[in-house]
Motif scaffolding. Sequence first.
Motif, PDB file in Angstrom:
ATOM      1  N   LEU A   1       1.066  -1.203   0.139  1.00 40.88           N
ATOM      2  CA  LEU A   1       0.042  -0.049  -0.078  1.00 40.88           C
ATOM      3  C   LEU A   1       0.845   1.385   0.133  1.00 40.88           C
ATOM      4  N   VAL A   2       0.815   1.998  -1.032  1.00 37.98           N
ATOM      5  CA  VAL A   2       1.730   3.068  -1.270  1.00 37.98           C
ATOM      6  C   VAL A   2       0.971   4.342  -1.085  1.00 37.98           C
ATOM      7  N   PRO A   3       1.429   5.205  -0.264  1.00 39.96           N
ATOM      8  CA  PRO A   3       0.620   6.487  -0.113  1.00 39.96           C
ATOM      9  C   PRO A   3       0.633   7.610  -0.890  1.00 39.96           C
TER      10      PRO A   3
ATOM     11  N   ARG B   1       6.178   7.888 -11.773  1.00 40.51           N
ATOM     12  CA  ARG B   1       7.264   6.861 -12.139  1.00 40.51           C
ATOM     13  C   ARG B   1       6.718   5.835 -13.338  1.00 40.51           C
ATOM     14  N   ARG B   2       5.354   5.754 -13.487  1.00 36.97           N
ATOM     15  CA  ARG B   2       4.779   5.168 -14.642  1.00 36.97           C
ATOM     16  C   ARG B   2       5.347   5.903 -15.860  1.00 36.97           C
ATOM     17  N   GLN B   3       5.413   7.185 -15.874  1.00 35.97           N
ATOM     18  CA  GLN B   3       5.460   7.886 -17.068  1.00 35.97           C
ATOM     19  C   GLN B   3       7.116   7.538 -17.531  1.00 35.97           C
ATOM     20  N   ARG B   4       8.040   7.275 -16.769  1.00 36.04           N
ATOM     21  CA  ARG B   4       9.406   7.051 -16.941  1.00 36.04           C
ATOM     22  C   ARG B   4       9.684   5.532 -17.166  1.00 36.04           C
ATOM     23  N   LEU B   5       8.573   4.791 -17.251  1.00 40.43           N
ATOM     24  CA  LEU B   5       9.025   3.311 -17.757  1.00 40.43           C
ATOM     25  C   LEU B   5       9.272   3.237 -19.345  1.00 40.43           C
ATOM     26  N   PRO B   6      10.030   2.386 -19.703  1.00 40.53           N
ATOM     27  CA  PRO B   6      10.157   2.364 -21.116  1.00 40.53           C
ATOM     28  C   PRO B   6       9.141   2.138 -21.848  1.00 40.53           C
ATOM     29  N   PRO B   7       8.912   2.344 -22.964  1.00 40.27           N
ATOM     30  CA  PRO B   7       7.698   1.988 -24.002  1.00 40.27           C
ATOM     31  C   PRO B   7       7.305   0.835 -23.920  1.00 40.27           C
ATOM     32  N   GLY B   8       6.198   0.586 -23.847  1.00 42.28           N
ATOM     33  CA  GLY B   8       5.583  -0.910 -23.917  1.00 42.28           C
ATOM     34  C   GLY B   8       5.542  -1.792 -22.555  1.00 42.28           C
ATOM     35  N   GLN B   9       6.607  -1.312 -21.483  1.00 38.61           N
ATOM     36  CA  GLN B   9       6.569  -1.870 -20.185  1.00 38.61           C
ATOM     37  C   GLN B   9       5.089  -1.525 -19.250  1.00 38.61           C
ATOM     38  N   PHE B  10       4.490  -2.718 -18.916  1.00 36.32           N
ATOM     39  CA  PHE B  10       3.165  -2.507 -18.331  1.00 36.32           C
ATOM     40  C   PHE B  10       3.324  -2.715 -16.953  1.00 36.32           C
ATOM     41  N   VAL B  11       2.553  -1.996 -16.128  1.00 37.17           N
ATOM     42  CA  VAL B  11       2.570  -2.184 -14.520  1.00 37.17           C
ATOM     43  C   VAL B  11       1.099  -1.867 -14.330  1.00 37.17           C
ATOM     44  N   GLU B  12       0.775  -2.598 -13.039  1.00 38.22           N
ATOM     45  CA  GLU B  12      -0.540  -2.320 -12.484  1.00 38.22           C
ATOM     46  C   GLU B  12      -0.608  -1.954 -11.387  1.00 38.22           C
TER      47      GLU B  12
ATOM     48  N   THR C   1       5.470  -4.937  -9.866  1.00 41.27           N
ATOM     49  CA  THR C   1       5.242  -3.544 -10.158  1.00 41.27           C
ATOM     50  C   THR C   1       6.022  -2.647  -9.296  1.00 41.27           C
ATOM     51  N   ARG C   2       5.989  -2.837  -7.943  1.00 47.23           N
ATOM     52  CA  ARG C   2       7.040  -2.206  -7.126  1.00 47.23           C
ATOM     53  C   ARG C   2       8.487  -2.256  -7.817  1.00 47.23           C
ATOM     54  N   ALA C   3       9.138  -3.466  -8.333  1.00 43.92           N
ATOM     55  CA  ALA C   3      10.447  -3.540  -8.770  1.00 43.92           C
ATOM     56  C   ALA C   3      10.524  -2.507  -9.905  1.00 43.92           C
ATOM     57  N   ALA C   4       9.464  -2.772 -10.725  1.00 39.90           N
ATOM     58  CA  ALA C   4       9.713  -1.984 -12.065  1.00 39.90           C
ATOM     59  C   ALA C   4       9.544  -0.342 -11.762  1.00 39.90           C
ATOM     60  N   LEU C   5       8.738   0.003 -11.095  1.00 42.25           N
ATOM     61  CA  LEU C   5       8.641   1.395 -10.407  1.00 42.25           C
ATOM     62  C   LEU C   5       9.995   1.822  -9.869  1.00 42.25           C
ATOM     63  N   GLU C   6      10.683   0.956  -9.003  1.00 39.73           N
ATOM     64  CA  GLU C   6      12.000   1.446  -8.471  1.00 39.73           C
ATOM     65  C   GLU C   6      13.217   1.621  -9.099  1.00 39.73           C
ATOM     66  N   ALA C   7      13.083   0.658 -10.293  1.00 39.31           N
ATOM     67  CA  ALA C   7      14.291   0.566 -11.252  1.00 39.31           C
ATOM     68  C   ALA C   7      14.731   1.817 -11.678  1.00 39.31           C
ATOM     69  N   GLY C   8      16.033   2.120 -11.103  1.00 40.64           N
ATOM     70  CA  GLY C   8      16.691   3.337 -11.661  1.00 40.64           C
ATOM     71  C   GLY C   8      16.027   4.640 -10.978  1.00 40.64           C
ATOM     72  N   THR C   9      14.931   4.495 -10.199  1.00 41.82           N
ATOM     73  CA  THR C   9      14.286   5.950  -9.337  1.00 41.82           C
ATOM     74  C   THR C   9      14.502   5.944  -7.997  1.00 41.82           C
ATOM     75  N   GLY C  10      14.949   4.792  -7.604  1.00 39.51           N
ATOM     76  CA  GLY C  10      14.902   4.861  -5.846  1.00 39.51           C
ATOM     77  C   GLY C  10      13.722   4.084  -5.215  1.00 39.51           C
ATOM     78  N   ALA C  11      13.735   3.735  -4.141  1.00 37.04           N
ATOM     79  CA  ALA C  11      12.816   3.015  -3.093  1.00 37.04           C
ATOM     80  C   ALA C  11      11.665   3.980  -3.184  1.00 37.04           C
ATOM     81  N   LEU C  12      10.101   3.289  -3.359  1.00 33.76           N
ATOM     82  CA  LEU C  12       9.033   3.664  -2.683  1.00 33.76           C
ATOM     83  C   LEU C  12       9.203   3.753  -1.360  1.00 33.76           C
ATOM     84  N   ARG C  13       7.992   4.441  -0.636  1.00 39.99           N
ATOM     85  CA  ARG C  13       8.020   4.149   0.775  1.00 39.99           C
ATOM     86  C   ARG C  13       6.569   3.558   1.106  1.00 39.99           C
ATOM     87  N   PRO C  14       6.013   2.234   0.718  1.00 37.14           N
ATOM     88  CA  PRO C  14       4.877   1.891   1.078  1.00 37.14           C
ATOM     89  C   PRO C  14       4.481   2.136   2.760  1.00 37.14           C
ATOM     90  N   ALA C  15       3.370   2.315   3.038  1.00 37.14           N
ATOM     91  CA  ALA C  15       2.523   2.512   4.401  1.00 37.14           C
ATOM     92  C   ALA C  15       2.709   1.204   5.048  1.00 37.14           C
TER      93      ALA C  15
END
Length: 186
Positions: A6-8, A16-27, A44-58
């Motif tokens: 659960l990400v707040p 982060r979704r906008q920074r994903l490579p074209p064609g990469q899909f995350v839900e 999804t978490r791994a894809a969104l964190e790749a190259g942009t740093g850790a997310l901080r889920p609640a």
Amino acid sequence: MSWIFLVPDSGEIARRRQRLPPGQFVEAWPDLYVPGFVWIADETRAALEAGTGALRPALSVDAAHVTIYYGPRLTDLASLPPEASLKARILSGHGIAAAWITLDQFGERAIHRADSPLDPVFFLRRPGGSATHQWRLFRTKQEAVVFMREHYGNDPEAGDWAAGLAVVGYEQLLERHARPEADSTT
């Protein structure tokens, strides 16, 4: 062990979704009751964190405790959504479980029209899949027991599945199987 997070910060997820490579899909599934919060699975978490740093889920929930009933008439397997995404969708509706209800007890395609995102019946398929699957979200064990008895009365496995749900509701699921993010990586 897999986790649902659960990400707040839905805005950060969108950036982060906008920074994903074209064609990469995350839900990512917006929490239907808490604005700005989003449920995501490990992949999804791994894809969104790749190259942009850790997310901080609640918090994180052990995905093994969010259960799914597929039943004996399961079809169109290639179009089934990834199980982790389905479990994140269940949690987004503050559910504890879901059942596949694409076909009714007579083997006919079930027809349902959802009135809102809060409707307990929702549709989900694998991205690019040809068939849409219908699911019934359960927010409580009692709701699951009653539904499964009414719609799968001749299927003892369905009744046993509902009766065997380990928690009575969403709050108990979180109390027993969720923990602060710092604890989920161990």
